[in-house]
Design an enzyme around this catalytic site. Structure first.
Site, short mmCIF file in Angstrom:
data_model
loop_
_atom_site.label_atom_id
_atom_site.label_comp_id
_atom_site.label_asym_id
_atom_site.label_seq_id
_atom_site.Cartn_x
_atom_site.Cartn_y
_atom_site.Cartn_z
N ASP A 105 28.32 -31.90 -9.70
CA ASP A 105 28.39 -30.54 -10.26
C ASP A 105 29.37 -29.64 -9.50
O ASP A 105 29.73 -28.58 -10.01
CB ASP A 105 27.00 -29.89 -10.26
CG ASP A 105 26.01 -30.65 -11.13
OD1 ASP A 105 26.47 -31.49 -11.93
OD2 ASP A 105 24.80 -30.41 -11.01
N LEU B 83 26.45 -22.87 -4.86
CA LEU B 83 25.12 -22.74 -4.25
C LEU B 83 25.00 -21.50 -3.37
O LEU B 83 24.48 -21.56 -2.25
CB LEU B 83 24.78 -24.00 -3.44
CG LEU B 83 24.69 -25.31 -4.25
CD1 LEU B 83 24.58 -26.51 -3.33
CD2 LEU B 83 23.53 -25.28 -5.23
N ALA C 201 14.97 -26.57 -13.10
CA ALA C 201 15.18 -25.83 -14.34
C ALA C 201 15.21 -26.82 -15.50
O ALA C 201 16.00 -27.76 -15.49
CB ALA C 201 16.49 -25.05 -14.27
N GLU D 274 0.83 -1.20 0.00
CA GLU D 274 0.00 0.00 0.00
C GLU D 274 0.87 1.26 0.00
O GLU D 274 0.61 2.20 -0.75
CB GLU D 274 -0.91 0.01 1.23
CG GLU D 274 -1.89 -1.16 1.34
CD GLU D 274 -1.33 -2.35 2.12
OE1 GLU D 274 -0.12 -2.63 2.02
OE2 GLU D 274 -2.12 -2.99 2.84
N ARG E 217 25.28 -15.19 -5.38
CA ARG E 217 26.15 -14.15 -5.95
C ARG E 217 25.46 -13.28 -7.01
O ARG E 217 25.77 -12.10 -7.15
CB ARG E 217 27.43 -14.77 -6.53
CG ARG E 217 27.19 -15.70 -7.71
CD ARG E 217 28.38 -16.62 -8.01
NE ARG E 217 28.05 -17.59 -9.04
CZ ARG E 217 27.35 -18.71 -8.84
NH1 ARG E 217 26.88 -19.00 -7.64
NH2 ARG E 217 27.11 -19.55 -9.84
N CYS F 149 -3.10 -3.63 6.97
CA CYS F 149 -2.82 -3.82 8.39
C CYS F 149 -3.28 -2.61 9.20
O CYS F 149 -3.27 -1.47 8.72
CB CYS F 149 -1.33 -4.07 8.61
SG CYS F 149 -0.29 -2.69 8.12
#
Lengths: 327, 327
Positions: A217, A221, A176, A52, A224, A100
């Site tokens: 892999d 994780l 993905a 809002e 960045r 609120c």
């Protein structure tokens, strides 16, 4: 037309779904006294302006480009209460959640609407939260027309993650895929999609991955791409954590806690992985965030039985994504 | 905000993409003199109202619910010119294509804006068509402000199929996939998706399929879900047409012409098939219409190398679809 305006507010809110944690995703549309659209905004992040306040700021900016708004939400709130010049008198707002009525980290939004002399506030979903609720009553007491329940079903869907993490843990699976359903390849999604994923990583309590992915892999994780905090990690593996090669990037992130079991105080967990990881945990998930790029390839697809129900579909340039729940 | 309103007009037009053949897809948004949105409409089908006429009708309906509009476009046009009561005086229109200035199957849309005394008309793309163009000039001569080039790139993308079938042949490949990229199974897409596909079938010049699909699935390939005309068929096969089992439903559709080579007068062709058919013809296609349902399954995916660029993404309930071109 009220459903149309509410749908704009809902859609804007969905763009920030998950990113507002631990707050709910909320959207707000403001029309002037002649029903011209002035702004379409959402709550974007905890600690920043409510939907809002954001929408009112944007509307005033359109009407008075010379206003120099402070960024900090409390100062912004105060600035608007002092400088509004009745520019939004008889305006209309569409809010996906009842405004609120309490002083939280920011002052009550209901007060904004009454001080600025809005004519009408349309609300999708009533706020059941004991502390924040009472906004509609406050508005009515101050002579503002309130109509609740506009696109209420859609409004409730928007709130599902919030209601879940408020009561316990909310679990999201991120996947993905290529257009033909393969999860293979290093950069399946484009940068815009990955920035959204990193933004989620930066605010979750825990990132849950499988030991296999980590070994194969060797990912970092972290967050960045959005410059955010790297998430704490939970590695689910049949093998002892001691046996992992500690030169894997994920083990060398500063201030990262690493778990091998889900800690009970984690409220928002994101699971990341491929076909096998999804197969193992699909039935425990609350939602699925699935990216699709715009490419077919020669790779095998993710094969498993899983029927989903889409809650939102969005686009990041050539990628598309869907937020789903179990059917 | 002008880009926002134009994007609404573009999105509405995309919903009827292909269905307006041989006309272009066009969208129109109308705001009243105070910039309140009155209508968002598109040209839906050849022989029916142009986008501008449709949007003006919808706007007047909102302002005067008691108006009893005729359905036939010429009568509707006449009715509006006679009964508008200056209700849209000083209104604004956003049109994705320059309004026509010529008497075609329906009277010129530019005349509508001038008679109704619109204040301003925003246009995305200038009409390069020798016969229909000149709308902007006509509007300006009648004192209406005209601003061209709003979201022009997006406006040009919307027109691509039209520009192609106007000059030669436009070839669309339709593919229905599961969320994990499999094209297998009889009802991959839901009924809403299939109705859209049947609507396209009902207006194309030619449906192109492979002999293998015909033998294996024994489909009828008609437009029954929308009650439309079944398309003529071109069967591309290494085998002689004589060798096919003539009890296959597709051979038994009344008034259907069946070809084994693409006839040169076909201007809008839709190719339907699976992985192999797509692999053979992908490089000849102008666009791809790809449906995705919301289910993972255990089936093999469509494997081939194909990079696409999305032009539009839409949803049909739990299904989503994309309209793509070759990258």
């Amino acid at each position: 037309m009220k459903e149309f305006y509410m749908s704009l507010a809902l859609k804007e809110a969905w763009k920030y779904q998950f990113l507002t944690y631990p707050n709910p995703a909320v959207g707000c549309v403001i029309l002037d006294k002649n029903n011209q659209i002035l702004s379409i905004k959402a709550h974007e992040k905890q600690g920043e302006a409510h939907a809002e306040l954001n929408a009112i700021k944007e509307a005033l900016k359109l009407l008075k480009p010379e206003f120099n708004f402070p960024k900090e939400p409390n100062a912004l709130h105060e600035f608007i209460l002092t400088n509004h010049q009745k520019l939004l008198q008889n305006a209309t707002a569409f809010v996906t959640l009842e405004p609120c009525a309490h002083q939280g980290k920011t002052p009550p939004c209901a007060k904004l609407f009454s001080t600025l002399e809005f004519k009408k506030v349309f609300v999708s979903v009533k706020d059941e939260n004991q502390i924040a609720s009472g906004g509609a009553e406050f508005l009515r007491q101050n002579g503002i027309l309130v109509e609740m329940g506009i696109l209420e079903k859609e409004g409730r869907e928007l709130l599902k993650p919030f209601l879940k993490w408020q009561k316990g843990a909310f679990k999201l699976f991120k996947l993905a895929l290529s257009l033909n359903g393969s999860a293979l390849g290093k950069f399946v999604s484009n940068e815009t999609s990955r920035i959204y994923a990193h933004q989620i990583r930066s605010i979750i309590d825990l990132l849950v991955v499988g030991g296999g992915t980590l070994r194969k892999d060797r990912p970092i994780l972290d967050s960045r791409l959005c410059g955010g905090k790297a998430p704490n990690l939970c590695i689910l593996s049949h093998q002892n954590l001691e046996s992992f090669d500690k030169t894997i990037s994920a083990f060398n992130v500063k201030n990262r806690q690493i778990f091998t079991q889900i800690p009970s105080n984690a409220k928002f967990l994101m699971y990341e992985g491929g076909a096998e990881f999804l197969k193992s945990f699909k039935n425990q998930m609350d939602m699925f965030l699935i990216f699709h790029n715009a490419k077919f390839n020669q790779e095998e697809n993710v094969k498993l039985d899983l029927e989903l129900r889409p809650l939102f579909k969005g686009n990041f340039k050539e990628d598309s994504y869907g937020i789903y729940e179990l059917l």
